[in-house]
Design an enzyme around this catalytic site. Structure first.
Site, short mmCIF file in Angstrom:
data_model
loop_
_atom_site.label_atom_id
_atom_site.label_comp_id
_atom_site.label_asym_id
_atom_site.label_seq_id
_atom_site.Cartn_x
_atom_site.Cartn_y
_atom_site.Cartn_z
N CYS A 14 0.82 -1.22 0.00
CA CYS A 14 0.00 0.00 0.00
C CYS A 14 0.85 1.26 0.00
CB CYS A 14 -0.93 0.02 1.22
SG CYS A 14 -2.02 -1.41 1.35
N SER A 17 -11.68 0.08 3.62
CA SER A 17 -11.62 0.63 2.27
C SER A 17 -12.12 -0.38 1.25
CB SER A 17 -10.19 1.04 1.93
OG SER A 17 -9.33 -0.08 2.01
N HIS A 45 -9.23 2.76 -2.31
CA HIS A 45 -7.84 2.34 -2.10
C HIS A 45 -7.35 1.55 -3.30
CE1 HIS A 45 -4.16 1.39 -0.30
NE2 HIS A 45 -4.51 0.44 0.57
#
Length: 670
Positions: A363, A494, A614
């Site tokens: 991420c 998310s 996301h």
């Protein structure tokens, strides 16, 4: 006198901090710690050595290699009873004698006055001063009773002159020298000698942990001798001071720094030299595609939207881009494009013939790409580069998507998950749920608090034309949504998003002078601390501390923040790790709206990952896109009142339960 000439034959030495990290023998791949080197040298000169360390296994590892009688003791050097017990054990092991005490424990730091916390100050005081005072106090009794003894306090040049680095470190190291001088003057007529070995630029295990695993050529550049010192050389200085060869020496600080202190005024630190040589770097253009589920769009399609917007925003063309840093996390597992991802996406747009660096860090990939882009421009290698993040996470086969997320952890040592993880949901939701439970138990957070934060993000996303979830939602909506993993509902985490974001990074004078450009005051990254340092800052804390130090400002100077919130539990943890909120205050912040648009510290005004969505490889750059628009005053319905500075944090992956990597950027209105 050379090592091996047994000046300390028959004497008993206690080395506090003698289990310091590193190999037990010289010549191994990494340097040993100073404490271990000292213990080995004293033993080589004939002393019976007792090694004290907070971690007994480290002390035992040193004793194993002493080559003679020795004892390992576990000691909490900041605890009076523990210090007394350790000294008593040394006296007992020495058949009633204690001739030498070496105080080697120390804690470094990087926090200047403006961002120095009370916790950091107290910890530095405990380790660097209290431990030396308590140990000296405990050892004085047996030394005075026998009418002789020698202390050696291992200090730092930071206690002699300022490195402009950490106030707590410099102040406590100076106080340590005051303890040394007091013992010398007060007890000299009772046969007690007290001196300090003041170290600088020693290539020890501690320095490697602080500044990197390779020998520091840049650090050595400020040393008149042209190299870093070795722990064995520090040990030699200690052995001299506690031997009879220094019988008429007391109250002195022997500087072992390769001549740095002699070259007064002291040369600038490596970091200060590097910062002066670096160019001012700004963000001159940002762009992104909408985030969402786009099964009919490719990475090329998504990337083009973001790049076209960013270049137009910066007022430049493709030919002005000198290099590209392309971030993506999952393409190899979702689309099969395992290699040359950036080259494949960039080629149709004319981004070809230039260096293209492919970046993957779960991420945190987008934040990592921006960090590398910043370094490339700040170093002067390029004056204009592009950071582009693209993620195509959705696939017709949902199990393919969810199983891909498992690559963000150690596949040989994952964490426990429930049924359906990796098939029906990302396995990280299971971790998010456990972290939420921890917040409930340890910080007093409630489901209502989590729902309030999630609702804030969803309502912001309603106003964000780039957001995945544009339907809004009240706290009641969040609480009544489908439970994914107890206690989290689907609206507390998310969504799986496709999307792209691009950032133009430059040092071109006309861009730097532009009122629309946004300054990058700091760009820092950190990873999970080693397993043997359980009390060390985690990746988020470490990257935030480093960024504030680089920027010369602290969390209290921020006007807004974008932080990692793959779930609301992550966000609340980020509040404290980034330094915005005190631990234990999370519930109040949530319920009182501190992080809402009109609150004292707006957080994730874009909708965050929960609302905006996301897209793993793009999310870190989407954060920058949104913050730049805020600082320019161009955020439209999402605009907060007159922001001037912002902190942006995103983490990625999991190693041994903790976040694997984190990036933090500090941006400011130009």
């Amino acid at each position: 006198m050379a090592a091996g000439e047994r000046r300390l034959e028959g004497r008993v030495a206690y080395v506090l901090g003698g289990g310091s990290d590193g190999p037990a023998r010289p010549g191994e791949a990494l340097p040993m710690g100073n404490g271990r080197a000292i213990a080995l040298r004293l033993a080589a000169e004939g002393a019976t050595v007792v090694v004290g360390d907070k971690v007994l296994a480290r002390a035992e590892a040193t004793v194993e290699h002493l080559g003679g009688p020795g004892l390992a003791v576990e000691v909490d050097a900041a605890d009076p009873e523990s210090c007394r017990a350790a000294v008593a054990a040394a006296v007992e092991h020495g058949a009633g004698r204690l001739d030498v005490v070496v105080c080697n424990v120390g804690l470094s730091g990087r926090e200047p006055l403006k961002v120095q916390s009370l916790e950091d100050w107290d910890l530095a005081s405990d380790v660097n001063v209290r431990s030396h005072w308590l140990t000296a106090q405990a050892a004085l009794g047996p030394m005075l009773a026998q009418g002789s003894g020698a202390f050696a306090f291992v200090g730092s040049t930071a206690g002699v002159y300022s490195s402009r680095r950490s106030l707590s470190y410099e102040a406590t190291k100076a106080a340590q020298l005051a303890v040394m001088r007091h013992v010398a003057v007060r007890y000299a007529d009772r046969g007690i000698r007290s001196n300090a070995v003041v170290l600088g630029n020693i290539d020890s295990a501690l320095v490697r942990r602080e500044f990197g695993d390779a020998p520091g050529a840049a650090r050595a550049a400020v040393v008149p001798m042209g190299r870093e010192g070795r722990p064995e050389e520090a040990a030699g200085a200690v052995a001299f001071l506690v031997s009879d060869d220094a019988g008429y020496v007391t109250g002195q600080s022997l500087l072992v720094d390769g001549g740095v202190s002699a070259a007064w005024p002291v040369p600038q630190s490596c970091r200060e030299q590097e910062e002066q040589q670096m160019s001012k770097v700004v963000v001159s253009g940002v762009g992104m595609s909408p985030f969402g589920k786009f099964l009919d769009k490719s990475m090329k399609d998504l990337g083009r939207v973001a790049v076209d917007a960013a270049l137009a925003d910066a007022g430049i063309g493709v030919k002005d881009v000198q290099a590209m840093f392309f971030s993506n996390a999952l393409a190899g597992l979702i689309t099969g494009q395992e290699c040359i991802r950036g080259e494949v996406v960039g080629y149709p747009m004319g981004l070809a013939g230039i260096p293209i660096h492919n970046v993957e860090n779960a991420c945190a990939s987008g934040g990592n790409a921006l960090h590398l882009a910043w370094m490339a421009v700040a170093s002067g290698m390029y004056d204009t580069v592009l950071a582009l993040g693209v993620e195509k996470a959705n696939h017709e086969d949902r199990q393919r998507t969810f199983s891909a997320y498992a690559a963000g952890m150690d596949v040989e040592q994952g964490f426990a998950t429930g049924d359906g993880a990796g098939q029906e949901r990302s396995p990280f939701v299971d971790r998010q749920a456990r972290l939420a439970a921890t917040l409930f138990e340890e910080r007093g957070v409630t489901m209502e608090g989590l729902a309030r934060v999630a609702s804030r993000s969803l309502e912001s996303a309603r106003l964000n034309p780039f957001a995945h979830r544009r339907f809004g939602g009240s706290p009641e909506d969040v609480l009544s949504a489908r439970v994914v993993v107890e206690p989290l509902t689907v609206l507390m985490s998310s969504p799986v998003s496709d999307g792209a974001a691009a950032v133009v990074v430059t040092s071109r004078p006309e861009a730097v002078a532009s009122g629309r450009s946004v300054d990058i005051l700091a760009s820092r990254m950190a990873t999970r601390p080693p397993a043997d340092r359980p009390d060390a800052p985690n990746a988020v804390e470490a990257s935030a501390h480093a960024a504030y130090e680089q920027a010369g400002i602290g969390p209290g100077d921020m006007d807004l923040a974008e932080v990692h919130d793959a779930s609301v539990a992550y966000e609340l943890m980020a509040w404290t790790d980034v330094g915005l909120c005190k631990p234990g205050e999370e519930q109040r912040w949530a319920m009182e709206g501190v992080t809402e648009a009109g609150g004292a510290m707006p957080v994730n005004r874009s909708g965050g990952l929960v609302g905006r969505g996301h897209a793993l490889g793009a999310s870190g750059l989407a954060q920058i896109h949104d913050v730049v628009r805020q600082l320019r005053g161009e955020a439209g319905d999402l605009q907060v009142a007159d922001p001037r500075r912002a902190v942006v944090q995103i983490g990625g992956g999991v190693v041994d339960w903790l976040t694997a990597v984190s990036s933090v950027h500090v941006l400011a209105k130009g």
